[in-house]
Design a protein around this motif. Sequence first.
Motif, PDB file in Angstrom:
ATOM      1  N   CYS A  88      -0.071   8.031  45.976  1.00  0.00           N
ATOM      2  CA  CYS A  88      -0.643   7.202  46.786  1.00  0.00           C
ATOM      3  C   CYS A  88       0.395   7.427  47.966  1.00  0.00           C
ATOM      4  N   LEU A  89       0.035   7.387  49.188  1.00  0.00           N
ATOM      5  CA  LEU A  89       0.425   7.111  50.579  1.00  0.00           C
ATOM      6  C   LEU A  89       0.651   6.046  50.973  1.00  0.00           C
ATOM      7  N   ASP A  94       0.738  -0.624  61.410  1.00  0.00           N
ATOM      8  CA  ASP A  94       0.404  -0.080  62.681  1.00  0.00           C
ATOM      9  C   ASP A  94      -0.382   1.308  62.567  1.00  0.00           C
ATOM     10  N   TRP A  95      -0.467   1.919  61.423  1.00  0.00           N
ATOM     11  CA  TRP A  95      -0.966   3.343  61.390  1.00  0.00           C
ATOM     12  C   TRP A  95      -2.946   2.821  60.465  1.00  0.00           C
ATOM     13  N   SER A  96      -2.904   1.663  60.500  1.00  0.00           N
ATOM     14  CA  SER A  96      -4.031   1.052  59.730  1.00  0.00           C
ATOM     15  C   SER A  96      -5.240   1.940  59.898  1.00  0.00           C
ATOM     16  N   ASP A 100      -7.380   7.001  56.493  1.00  0.00           N
ATOM     17  CA  ASP A 100      -8.357   6.724  55.367  1.00  0.00           C
ATOM     18  C   ASP A 100      -8.927   8.096  54.967  1.00  0.00           C
ATOM     19  N   HIS A 101      -9.046   9.015  55.555  1.00  0.00           N
ATOM     20  CA  HIS A 101      -9.910  10.288  55.044  1.00  0.00           C
ATOM     21  C   HIS A 101      -8.854  10.778  53.979  1.00  0.00           C
ATOM     22  N   LEU A 102      -7.646  10.540  53.701  1.00  0.00           N
ATOM     23  CA  LEU A 102      -6.945  11.148  52.638  1.00  0.00           C
ATOM     24  C   LEU A 102      -7.308  10.451  51.560  1.00  0.00           C
ATOM     25  N   VAL A 108      -4.584   5.170  49.556  1.00  0.00           N
ATOM     26  CA  VAL A 108      -3.739   5.048  50.638  1.00  0.00           C
ATOM     27  C   VAL A 108      -3.841   3.479  50.999  1.00  0.00           C
ATOM     28  N   GLN A 109      -2.335   3.130  51.158  1.00  0.00           N
ATOM     29  CA  GLN A 109      -2.247   1.825  51.348  1.00  0.00           C
ATOM     30  C   GLN A 109      -1.422   1.716  52.656  1.00  0.00           C
TER      31      GLN A 109
END
Length: 132
Positions: A88-89, A94-96, A100-102, A108-109
């Motif tokens: 899990c990343l 603020d990076w929302s 998502d491509h990862l 990804v959370q």
Amino acid sequence: MRIITFGTFDMFHVGHLNILERARSMGDSLVVGVSSDALNFAKKGRYPICNQDDRMRILAALACVDKVFVEESLEQKAEYIQRYGADCLVMGDDWSGKFDHLNTLCQVQYLPRTPAISTTELIEVVRSAPPR
């Protein structure tokens, strides 16, 4: 579950601690990539107040952090995820959406940031304070 996160972590404050503790609570271990001084300059146009060795030392001393490494490039996140076997990343909201491509490599959370505190704001407060 192995958690990975990334950040500059300059002028370490309670917002940093909150997100690291929340990230760690999501799994069995937490690996933290600390943006190199050069990467921070490329992202923000300024060097951190605290150098990367000091920032890494602070993070390594935290009970919630299991491993710390230098993040040299934003484009290498997939490589870091694979290298450290992350399930899990976790990033601040603020990076929302930016990572998502990862999702093909790991979950990804995006976690909410602590309100009313940021390194940038702290630096501005210090700069604008009258000399003592």
